[in-house]
Design a protein around this motif. Structure first.
Motif, PDB file in Angstrom:
ATOM      1  N   ARG A 100      39.344  49.174  74.732  1.00 55.24           N
ATOM      2  CA  ARG A 100      39.876  49.027  76.088  1.00 55.24           C
ATOM      3  C   ARG A 100      39.565  47.607  76.569  1.00 55.24           C
ATOM      4  NH1 ARG A 100      41.266  53.868  78.719  1.00 55.24           N
ATOM      5  NH2 ARG A 100      41.407  55.509  77.137  1.00 55.24           N
ATOM      6  N   PHE A 101      40.544  46.983  77.230  1.00 57.33           N
ATOM      7  CA  PHE A 101      40.378  45.604  77.680  1.00 57.33           C
ATOM      8  C   PHE A 101      39.830  45.515  79.109  1.00 57.33           C
ATOM      9  CE2 PHE A 101      44.386  45.374  74.984  1.00 57.33           C
ATOM     10  CZ  PHE A 101      43.672  45.223  73.810  1.00 57.33           C
ATOM     11  N   GLU A 102      39.856  46.608  79.832  1.00 55.96           N
ATOM     12  CA  GLU A 102      39.408  46.630  81.218  1.00 55.96           C
ATOM     13  C   GLU A 102      38.463  47.817  81.426  1.00 55.96           C
ATOM     14  OE1 GLU A 102      40.070  44.477  83.581  1.00 55.96           O
ATOM     15  OE2 GLU A 102      41.553  43.261  82.501  1.00 55.96           O
ATOM     16  N   PRO A 103      37.548  47.710  82.386  1.00 58.73           N
ATOM     17  CA  PRO A 103      36.683  48.858  82.699  1.00 58.73           C
ATOM     18  C   PRO A 103      37.496  49.944  83.381  1.00 58.73           C
ATOM     19  CG  PRO A 103      36.343  47.103  84.291  1.00 58.73           C
ATOM     20  CD  PRO A 103      37.256  46.535  83.229  1.00 58.73           C
ATOM     21  N   PRO A 104      36.941  51.158  83.476  1.00 54.53           N
ATOM     22  CA  PRO A 104      37.652  52.225  84.188  1.00 54.53           C
ATOM     23  C   PRO A 104      37.924  51.802  85.636  1.00 54.53           C
ATOM     24  CG  PRO A 104      35.784  53.117  82.977  1.00 54.53           C
ATOM     25  CD  PRO A 104      35.671  51.636  82.901  1.00 54.53           C
ATOM     26  N   GLU A 105      39.054  52.182  86.145  1.00 58.05           N
ATOM     27  CA  GLU A 105      39.432  51.797  87.502  1.00 58.05           C
ATOM     28  C   GLU A 105      38.416  52.348  88.510  1.00 58.05           C
ATOM     29  OE1 GLU A 105      43.243  52.117  90.577  1.00 58.05           O
ATOM     30  OE2 GLU A 105      43.375  52.952  88.560  1.00 58.05           O
ATOM     31  N   GLY A 106      37.946  51.474  89.400  1.00 59.33           N
ATOM     32  CA  GLY A 106      36.989  51.878  90.422  1.00 59.33           C
ATOM     33  C   GLY A 106      35.561  51.973  89.930  1.00 59.33           C
ATOM     34  N   PHE A 107      35.316  51.597  88.676  1.00 56.65           N
ATOM     35  CA  PHE A 107      33.972  51.679  88.101  1.00 56.65           C
ATOM     36  C   PHE A 107      33.315  50.309  88.148  1.00 56.65           C
ATOM     37  CE2 PHE A 107      32.091  55.148  85.354  1.00 56.65           C
ATOM     38  CZ  PHE A 107      32.631  56.176  86.107  1.00 56.65           C
ATOM     39  N   ASN A 108      32.254  50.177  88.951  1.00 56.26           N
ATOM     40  CA  ASN A 108      31.494  48.935  88.951  1.00 56.26           C
ATOM     41  C   ASN A 108      30.400  49.011  87.881  1.00 56.26           C
ATOM     42  OD1 ASN A 108      29.154  50.255  90.079  1.00 56.26           O
ATOM     43  ND2 ASN A 108      30.172  50.192  92.077  1.00 56.26           N
ATOM     44  N   PRO A 109      29.703  47.912  87.600  1.00 54.88           N
ATOM     45  CA  PRO A 109      28.677  47.924  86.549  1.00 54.88           C
ATOM     46  C   PRO A 109      27.572  48.954  86.767  1.00 54.88           C
ATOM     47  CG  PRO A 109      29.252  45.670  87.099  1.00 54.88           C
ATOM     48  CD  PRO A 109      29.957  46.539  88.096  1.00 54.88           C
ATOM     49  N   MET A 110      27.212  49.245  88.016  1.00 49.52           N
ATOM     50  CA  MET A 110      26.179  50.249  88.273  1.00 49.52           C
ATOM     51  C   MET A 110      26.601  51.619  87.756  1.00 49.52           C
ATOM     52  SD  MET A 110      25.007  49.242  92.164  1.00 49.52           S
ATOM     53  CE  MET A 110      23.862  50.601  92.311  1.00 49.52           C
ATOM     54  N   LEU A 111      27.874  51.943  87.951  1.00 54.70           N
ATOM     55  CA  LEU A 111      28.378  53.239  87.486  1.00 54.70           C
ATOM     56  C   LEU A 111      28.393  53.301  85.970  1.00 54.70           C
ATOM     57  CD1 LEU A 111      31.305  53.768  90.024  1.00 54.70           C
ATOM     58  CD2 LEU A 111      29.095  54.933  89.997  1.00 54.70           C
ATOM     59  N   VAL A 112      28.735  52.182  85.340  1.00 58.01           N
ATOM     60  CA  VAL A 112      28.733  52.130  83.876  1.00 58.01           C
ATOM     61  C   VAL A 112      27.321  52.361  83.344  1.00 58.01           C
ATOM     62  CG1 VAL A 112      29.050  50.614  81.880  1.00 58.01           C
ATOM     63  CG2 VAL A 112      30.765  50.658  83.693  1.00 58.01           C
ATOM     64  N   SER A 113      26.347  51.700  83.963  1.00 62.95           N
ATOM     65  CA  SER A 113      24.959  51.853  83.530  1.00 62.95           C
ATOM     66  C   SER A 113      24.469  53.286  83.727  1.00 62.95           C
ATOM     67  CB  SER A 113      24.073  50.884  84.316  1.00 62.95           C
ATOM     68  OG  SER A 113      22.732  50.975  83.896  1.00 62.95           O
ATOM     69  N   GLN A 114      24.828  53.887  84.853  1.00 58.49           N
ATOM     70  CA  GLN A 114      24.416  55.268  85.112  1.00 58.49           C
ATOM     71  C   GLN A 114      25.076  56.222  84.130  1.00 58.49           C
ATOM     72  OE1 GLN A 114      22.140  56.189  87.325  1.00 58.49           O
ATOM     73  NE2 GLN A 114      22.329  58.383  87.014  1.00 58.49           N
TER      74      GLN A 114
END
Length: 620
Positions: free
Chosen positions: A257-271
């Motif tokens: 995937r070239f982009e993160p999930p829509e509406g997902f900031n880095p904090m959400l990714v880490s969690q």
């Protein structure tokens, strides 16, 4: 005249006025007949002067002992008294109340108390021991004259007999006489002017196995060790059945995937991936906000950064992001600057903690990451995992000599199961492809440490234990916990988001230079758009290295006279923040009961107050 002498004695010897005590022991005579079955017949005669009206005395005799963490129980039997009495055992002490609650006495009063003191079999290696407090250290008044006589039905050399007096632990010797009789010896002596809480103790060494027919110590360790094996097997079977029915997982489907999930900031990714928020995530959020146009980073001098707030967050921003952003820019208006050194650490800590709570609350309801019903299955197997390790604990401590240790061992075992369950659950739910091989290998590390730690702890404490039973029980409890952790599954929402994030991670790790050049041509700030996510995925260095040969323009949100080196901005800013910003509050600066007996030991004289029996007393 007698009262005058008593008063003078207190003044000259004890430095305590007579009226400080409501009674005084003028004379105490103790006679002990040592029994070959370790049941000793004790006679105690008291001549007491009551200076105030009292009902009588309460004799307190210990029946529960801790000897170097070994718990031993005694029994007081066949109690006889010259006056009415009542007896009960309370908190490891036999209480014998001499006197009548309806009658008060004053002046001279005599009491005679007889009882059998039943001790369990001797467990000393190489000798049998008679270690007894003729006078315990629990009396709260002086004893003017103490006479003792001990009959031992065996002839002993004087060098095998020791008598000591004084406060607990004293080794002050007491002179004594030995009289040979037809069936043994009589040891007698007198000690004068004993202060409150002073004891007289005798210790004699007998030949090994001299005691015969003594009460056997109860010991169920072998039964529990055998039970531990079956409990472990039964627990594993239950764990496997539950896992086979509820624990099987389907692998995640990961595509680049070239982009993160829509509406997902880095904090959400880490969690989502790691289940936690740390200081590195804060650095990622600063880059994320800069990329979104909420702030500007200015390097005023080399390695020294300030941040300018360009705008507020949009109304659509999540609570956790708002908590962190406005905590970072606390009291800062639009187009105003803040130096990271000037952030109020205490206030910012509160904002970080609020952000952590809000972050966890984000994944609720329709956004739940894991099925709630699965957690009950995990909890059930965690509960089952207690039994193998608990049965092992009782396989070590289920004897009269060791049961005192069981509470400590049970607590340690309980903590291990709870902590290990949390560890393996965290490892399992955050495995990247729902596989069990890597989580299984990782979960073995705390198991190995636990086995070695338990072995060392038990070895140092000289506890009799079976290492095979220990290993089997710890492995069984750990395996059941692990199987329980595998029963927790991602929801459809959690699976979708995790596959997307892992797809982005796959792209950051394996993207080709030519492909990245094309993406930079389409979006000159693509590198910085992905940088914050690369940071939380621990791929920032690899991401920067891929762009070493690609010419990029300096982003609009970064101002510096030192130029831009891909990895430099991140590393120097992170280093600066680590030195000056703390996310942890810890870094923000602004006479009754169990008796104790000494070890004795071959060739030791023992010490005052260190034996069985004795205790003390008081008036009532």
């Amino acid at each position: 005249m007698k009262k005058f002498l008593i008063c003078l004695f207190f003044l000259s010897v004890f430095f305590t006025p007579l009226f400080a005590y409501d009674y005084l022991i003028n004379e105490m005579n103790v006679n002990v007949e040592v029994g070959k079955n370790a049941v000793h017949k004790v006679t105690e005669d008291y001549n007491i002067y009551f200076s105030e009206p009292r009902h009588g005395i309460i004799r307190m005799i210990p029946v529960l002992y801790n000897q170097e963490d070994v718990r031993v129980t005694a029994k007081v039997l066949n109690i006889q008294c010259s006056t009415p009495f009542e007896s009960e055992v309370e908190d490891g002490t036999m209480l014998i109340r001499l006197g009548d609650e309806h009658t008060l006495v004053r002046g001279d009063k005599s009491y005679s108390l007889k009882y059998d003191y039943d001790l369990p079999e001797d467990v000393n290696d190489g000798y049998d021991d008679f270690y007894f407090n003729l006078l315990g250290d629990g009396w709260d008044v002086p004893v003017l004259t103490f006479n003792f006589s001990v009959f031992i039905p065996i002839s002993l050399e004087e060098t095998r007999i020791w008598i000591t007096s004084g406060r607990y632990g004293s080794r002050q010797p007491v002179p004594f006489n030995i009289k040979e009789v037809s069936d043994g010896i009589i040891i007698s002596g007198t000690v004068s002017e004993l202060m409150p809480n002073e004891a007289v103790t005798i210790r004699a060494e007998f030949p090994d196995n001299w005691y015969e027919g003594a009460r056997k110590l109860w010991d169920y360790r072998e039964q529990f060790r055998l039970a531990s094996f079956f409990v472990s097997c039964f627990g594993i079977i239950i764990g496997i059945i539950v896992y086979m029915k509820y624990g099987k997982r389907n692998p995640l489907v990961i595509t680049a995937r070239f982009e993160p999930p829509e509406g997902f900031n880095p904090m959400l990714v880490s969690q989502l991936l790691y289940g936690k928020f740390n200081q590195k995530d804060l650095t990622a959020m600063i880059f994320y906000w800069a990329d979104k146009g909420y702030l500007k980073i200015t390097e005023e001098k080399k390695g020294y950064f300030v941040f300018t707030k360009l705008s507020d967050l949009p109304s659509s921003a999540s609570d956790h992001e708002r908590d962190l952003f406005y905590g970072f820019f606390r009291g800062v208006g639009i187009n105003e600057k803040i130096d990271i050194k000037k952030i109020n650490s205490s206030s910012f800590y509160t904002s970080v903690e609020n952000a952590k709570t809000s972050l966890k609350n984000f994944f609720t309801g329709a956004k739940e990451l894991y099925n709630k019903k699965d957690k009950s299955k995990c909890s059930f197997l965690t509960f089952i995992s207690f039994f193998p390790i608990f049965s092992c604990v009782f396989g070590i401590t289920a004897s009269e000599l060791e049961i005192g240790r069981s509470f400590v061992f049970i607590f340690v075992a309980l903590m291990y199961v709870i902590v290990y369950s949390g560890i393996v659950t965290n490892i399992s739910i955050h495995s990247e492809n729902n596989s069990i091989s890597i989580p299984l290998l990782k979960s073995l590390i705390p198991v190995i440490l636990a086995v070695f730690g338990a072995y060392f702890f038990l070895y140092v404490n000289f506890v009799d234990f079976d290492i095979k039973s220990l290993i089997v029980s710890v492995l069984s409890s750990s395996l059941i916990c692990f199987l329980g952790s595998l029963c927790i599954h991602l929801t459809d929402y959690g699976k979708e988001k995790k596959e997307h994030v892992l797809g982005l991670k796959e792209f950051i790790s394996k993207a080709e230079i030519d492909q990245l050049k094309r993406m930079i041509d389409d979006n000159p700030e693509y590198y910085f758009h992905i940088l914050s996510y690369a940071i939380v995925l621990n791929l920032e260095d690899k991401w920067a290295k891929k762009f070493d040969s690609i010419r990029m323009e300096q982003p609009s949100w970064y101002v510096s006279d030192y130029g831009l080196i891909n990895a430099y901005l991140y590393s120097s800013l992170l280093s600066h923040m680590s030195r000056n910003l703390n996310l942890s509050r810890a870094e923000i600066r602004s006479g009754r009961g169990t008796a104790h007996i000494g070890g004795g030991g071959f060739g030791s004289s023992g010490f005052s107050g260190g034996g069985f029996g004795g205790g003390g007393g008081r008036s009532w």
